[in-house]
Scaffold this motif. Structure first.
Motif, PDB file in Angstrom:
ATOM      1  N   ASN A  98       0.803  -1.224   0.000  1.00  0.00           N
ATOM      2  CA  ASN A  98       0.000   0.000   0.000  1.00  0.00           C
ATOM      3  C   ASN A  98       0.833   1.270   0.000  1.00  0.00           C
ATOM      4  O   ASN A  98       0.574   2.192  -0.776  1.00  0.00           O
ATOM      5  N   LEU A  99       1.844   1.329   0.871  1.00  0.00           N
ATOM      6  CA  LEU A  99       2.667   2.536   0.900  1.00  0.00           C
ATOM      7  C   LEU A  99       3.519   2.635  -0.358  1.00  0.00           C
ATOM      8  O   LEU A  99       3.678   3.726  -0.918  1.00  0.00           O
ATOM      9  N   GLY A 100       4.056   1.490  -0.820  1.00  0.00           N
ATOM     10  CA  GLY A 100       4.875   1.519  -2.023  1.00  0.00           C
ATOM     11  C   GLY A 100       4.110   2.043  -3.220  1.00  0.00           C
ATOM     12  O   GLY A 100       4.568   2.972  -3.916  1.00  0.00           O
ATOM     13  N   LEU A 101       2.921   1.479  -3.480  1.00  0.00           N
ATOM     14  CA  LEU A 101       2.131   1.905  -4.630  1.00  0.00           C
ATOM     15  C   LEU A 101       1.658   3.349  -4.485  1.00  0.00           C
ATOM     16  O   LEU A 101       1.790   4.157  -5.410  1.00  0.00           O
ATOM     17  N   ASN A 102       1.126   3.679  -3.321  1.00  0.00           N
ATOM     18  CA  ASN A 102       0.513   5.006  -3.172  1.00  0.00           C
ATOM     19  C   ASN A 102       1.548   6.128  -3.068  1.00  0.00           C
ATOM     20  O   ASN A 102       1.271   7.252  -3.473  1.00  0.00           O
ATOM     21  N   MET A 103       2.737   5.831  -2.537  1.00  0.00           N
ATOM     22  CA  MET A 103       3.797   6.843  -2.570  1.00  0.00           C
ATOM     23  C   MET A 103       4.208   7.103  -4.020  1.00  0.00           C
ATOM     24  O   MET A 103       4.432   8.252  -4.425  1.00  0.00           O
ATOM     25  N   PHE A 104       4.291   6.023  -4.793  1.00  0.00           N
ATOM     26  CA  PHE A 104       4.583   6.165  -6.223  1.00  0.00           C
ATOM     27  C   PHE A 104       3.497   6.986  -6.928  1.00  0.00           C
ATOM     28  O   PHE A 104       3.789   7.904  -7.708  1.00  0.00           O
ATOM     29  N   ILE A 105       2.232   6.657  -6.636  1.00  0.00           N
ATOM     30  CA  ILE A 105       1.112   7.365  -7.259  1.00  0.00           C
ATOM     31  C   ILE A 105       1.097   8.832  -6.825  1.00  0.00           C
ATOM     32  O   ILE A 105       0.777   9.730  -7.616  1.00  0.00           O
ATOM     33  N   ALA A 106       1.442   9.098  -5.562  1.00  0.00           N
ATOM     34  CA  ALA A 106       1.484  10.471  -5.072  1.00  0.00           C
ATOM     35  C   ALA A 106       2.506  11.293  -5.849  1.00  0.00           C
ATOM     36  O   ALA A 106       2.252  12.445  -6.232  1.00  0.00           O
ATOM     37  N   VAL A 107       3.682  10.703  -6.082  1.00  0.00           N
ATOM     38  CA  VAL A 107       4.704  11.400  -6.872  1.00  0.00           C
ATOM     39  C   VAL A 107       4.197  11.650  -8.287  1.00  0.00           C
ATOM     40  O   VAL A 107       4.370  12.742  -8.845  1.00  0.00           O
ATOM     41  N   ILE A 108       3.552  10.644  -8.880  1.00  0.00           N
ATOM     42  CA  ILE A 108       2.988  10.789 -10.222  1.00  0.00           C
ATOM     43  C   ILE A 108       1.989  11.947 -10.252  1.00  0.00           C
ATOM     44  O   ILE A 108       2.012  12.802 -11.148  1.00  0.00           O
ATOM     45  N   GLY A 109       1.083  11.969  -9.264  1.00  0.00           N
ATOM     46  CA  GLY A 109       0.056  13.016  -9.225  1.00  0.00           C
ATOM     47  C   GLY A 109       0.644  14.404  -9.065  1.00  0.00           C
ATOM     48  O   GLY A 109       0.253  15.349  -9.773  1.00  0.00           O
ATOM     49  N   ILE A 110       1.605  14.542  -8.132  1.00  0.00           N
ATOM     50  CA  ILE A 110       2.205  15.856  -7.889  1.00  0.00           C
ATOM     51  C   ILE A 110       2.984  16.321  -9.120  1.00  0.00           C
ATOM     52  O   ILE A 110       2.914  17.489  -9.512  1.00  0.00           O
ATOM     53  N   THR A 111       3.694  15.397  -9.748  1.00  0.00           N
ATOM     54  CA  THR A 111       4.484  15.744 -10.933  1.00  0.00           C
ATOM     55  C   THR A 111       3.586  16.114 -12.111  1.00  0.00           C
ATOM     56  O   THR A 111       3.884  17.039 -12.880  1.00  0.00           O
ATOM     57  N   ALA A 112       2.464  15.393 -12.253  1.00  0.00           N
ATOM     58  CA  ALA A 112       1.561  15.643 -13.385  1.00  0.00           C
ATOM     59  C   ALA A 112       0.596  16.782 -13.112  1.00  0.00           C
ATOM     60  O   ALA A 112      -0.102  17.227 -14.036  1.00  0.00           O
ATOM     61  N   GLY A 113       0.558  17.286 -11.887  1.00  0.00           N
ATOM     62  CA  GLY A 113      -0.405  18.309 -11.494  1.00  0.00           C
ATOM     63  C   GLY A 113      -0.483  19.506 -12.421  1.00  0.00           C
ATOM     64  O   GLY A 113      -1.578  19.880 -12.887  1.00  0.00           O
ATOM     65  N   PRO A 114       0.643  20.150 -12.745  1.00  0.00           N
ATOM     66  CA  PRO A 114       0.578  21.367 -13.571  1.00  0.00           C
ATOM     67  C   PRO A 114      -0.017  21.142 -14.961  1.00  0.00           C
ATOM     68  O   PRO A 114      -0.568  22.070 -15.568  1.00  0.00           O
TER      69      PRO A 114
END
Length: 570
Positions: free
Chosen positions: A458-474
């Motif tokens: 859970n932490l591995g996947l969601n930390m990865f997804i969090a980085v993806i979301g923050i990076t793709a945000g703009p």
């Protein structure tokens, strides 16, 4: 205050990451009736919002957590994956492989018709098939295509956007199709429920004993004390073996004598030749429904705190012995060393399966049992490895497993100018499969407790997804405008068509029982939410019998399809 917070997030992006994880998990737990965004989608969307602050996150963080997640997934399903390839579940293996190929082809054909690029196709597949790991696998593979930096960035950035658009129907639609439309296709919900109940009854028919306690494996085990002053002892004392024979064969109850108080002395774990005389006290163990009944034949229940004060073990056993791994539950329970042992549950590939008399056990299954310490200590080694609770995780296995897997995955072969590679993520997944299988065969190679696996997953996947979301945000809003609303329609097609084909194929070609058929479809698509919807619709846990093998195969192939999609669309 706002400027300070913005500066802090940009200076220390780890703070923004943990904010995203916390808020995302909180939103993911919210439900309206049966609807929920789910943790992964919630974390992604929160990450997109946080990403509007234009926060830069170092690259290795994303890769490290994603590799941890993939290794944990492989480790969880490894035992069942290799067991299925050479076991009795080969029909389910073939079914899962075909359905995964169908899901791949339907997605690729849909993407070709819609004119999507490689990034849009990968995102469509990840969301429609609810396999979040494809975001990372495809994202790792795209840079190896040799495209321009601008195209590579555009393709990688659009993957999470397309995933977010298609994932919601991918989850809700799968649950509805398999839980409601599926039974209708197989003859109607009423008929399928009746067939499922009949199968459960057939699987619960014991061939080796008259024990009716298999019906509900989760009934708690109880220990009650009685004074031997009933009519059964009017003509003199009875041995423990005689009493067990009377309870098992005449009364049809699997009840055991665990302790005896005789002339002030307490006898633990009687062997069978001890004689119980009128006036002695005994402790009976068994399922509540069979102990707390009319016991007038033995005598009156007594409240004896000292007699009832003893340790009972609830422990997991990994089936590593070939003999135990080929038995049914009925055959296992009939073994003499299982006297006094009650099977509480069976877990396969992380999924609890029903404990019925004819449930076929497999090597690598985790059997949770209850009994006295001496009984468990005798039975455990005969079944396999007694997996006693521990908080220790083998970081040696974890570290070397990911190292060697990622190293092999990094090897790239060029065939007619096409780069072929598992990618580091695919290598980590396969390494996890192998390590999980080795652990089931040789438990001494290292252990990763289920609590640690949950965290890594859970932490591995969601930390990865969090980085993806923050990076793709703009660029997220621009990305949605770019793909358009037709992507949602494409997602419906890519989700629905493979499932409908799977239901038809399971019924017409593989001749699966309807409940098993629906479980196989859910497992091949790795949609746990759909399995829950099926079991709720049918009022039975029988569909889990088709979920475990196909889940192990589907989880592996669908993730690796992230590499294949990139190669096909390139």
């Amino acid at each position: 205050m706002g400027e300070w917070l913005l500066h802090t997030f940009r200076e220390y992006p780890s703070i923004a990451l943990f904010l995203t994880i916390g808020v995302g998990f909180w939103i993911g737990q919210l439900k309206y009736k049966t609807f929920s965004l789910g943790t992964v989608t919630s974390v992604l969307l929160v990450g997109v919002l946080v990403g509007q602050m234009d926060i830069s996150i170092p690259g290795p963080i994303k890769s490290v957590f994603f590799l941890l997640f993939l290794f944990a997934i492989g480790f969880s399903v490894g035992p069942q994956f290799f067991q299925a390839l050479r076991g009795n579940g080969i029909k389910q293996v073939i079914f899962a492989v075909i359905l995964c190929v169908v899901a791949l082809l339907v997605t690729v054909v849909t993407a070709k018709i819609m004119g999507y690029n490689v990034g849009e196709t990968a995102g469509l597949f990840a969301g429609a098939q609810t396999i979040s790991a494809v975001i990372g696998v495809a994202g790792d593979m795209i840079p190896s295509l040799g495209a321009s930096a601008a195209d590579t960035k555009e393709w990688v950035s659009i993957i999470p956007v397309c995933y977010a658009v298609t994932y919601i129907f991918g989850t809700i639609g799968s649950a509805y199709i398999l839980g409601n439309l599926g039974p209708a296709m197989l003859g109607g919900l009423k008929k399928v429920k009746e067939q499922t109940a009949q199968l459960a009854a057939q699987m619960n028919e014991s061939e080796l004993s008259q024990d009716p306690a298999y019906i509900n494996a989760n009934r708690p085990v109880v220990f009650r004390a009685y004074r031997a002053d009933g009519n059964f002892f009017e003509n003199g004392g009875k041995t423990v073996s005689e009493i067990h024979e009377y309870m098992h064969k005449t009364l049809g109850r699997r009840i055991f004598i665990e302790r005896i108080r005789q002339n002030g002395t307490i006898i633990d774990n009687p062997k069978g030749n001890e004689t119980i005389n009128k006036g002695d006290e005994v402790v009976l163990s068994g399922r509540r429904a069979f102990v707390i009944t009319d016991e007038s034949w033995i005598g009156q229940e007594v409240n004896d705190p000292q007699l009832l004060s003893f340790a009972v073990q609830n422990i997991d056993i990994i089936l590593t012995r070939k003999g135990a791994g080929k038995m049914t539950v009925d055959q296992l329970r009939s073994q003499p060393w299982m006297c006094g042992i009650v099977i509480a549950k069976i877990t396969r590939a992380g999924v609890e399966i029903p404990v019925l008399a004819k449930t076929q056990l497999c090597q690598g299954d985790i059997v949770s049992v209850s009994g006295l310490a001496q009984e468990v200590n005798e039975a455990g080694p005969r079944m396999g490895y007694v997996d006693r609770p521990t908080t220790s995780t083998s970081l040696i296995l974890l570290g070397f497993g990911i190292f060697f897997g990622a190293l092999v995955g990094a090897i790239t072969l060029t065939l007619k100018h096409v780069p072929l590679s598992l990618s580091t993520s695919g290598g980590a997944l396969i390494s996890g499969l192998v390590c999980g299988w080795l652990r089931s065969r040789y438990p001494g190679v290292g252990n990763i407790p289920k609590q640690s696996l949950w965290l890594l997953n859970n932490l591995g996947l969601n930390m990865f997804i969090a980085v993806i979301g923050i990076t793709a945000g703009p660029t997220f809003v621009t990305g949605i405008q770019q793909v358009g609303w037709l992507l949602f329609v494409a997602g419906i097609i890519a989700t629905t068509l493979p499932l409908l084909i799977g239901i038809w194929m399971g019924a017409r070609i593989f001749k699966f029982h309807p409940a098993i058929n629906l479980g196989c479809c859910a497992g091949s698509r790795t949609t746990t939410a759909a399995l829950g919807a099926i079991q709720e619709s049918l009022g039975s846990t029988i569909p889990a019998m088709g979920y475990t093998v196909t889940y192990a195969i589907g989880n592996t192939l669908l993730i690796l399809w992230g590499v294949v999609i990139v190669l096909l669309m390139a």
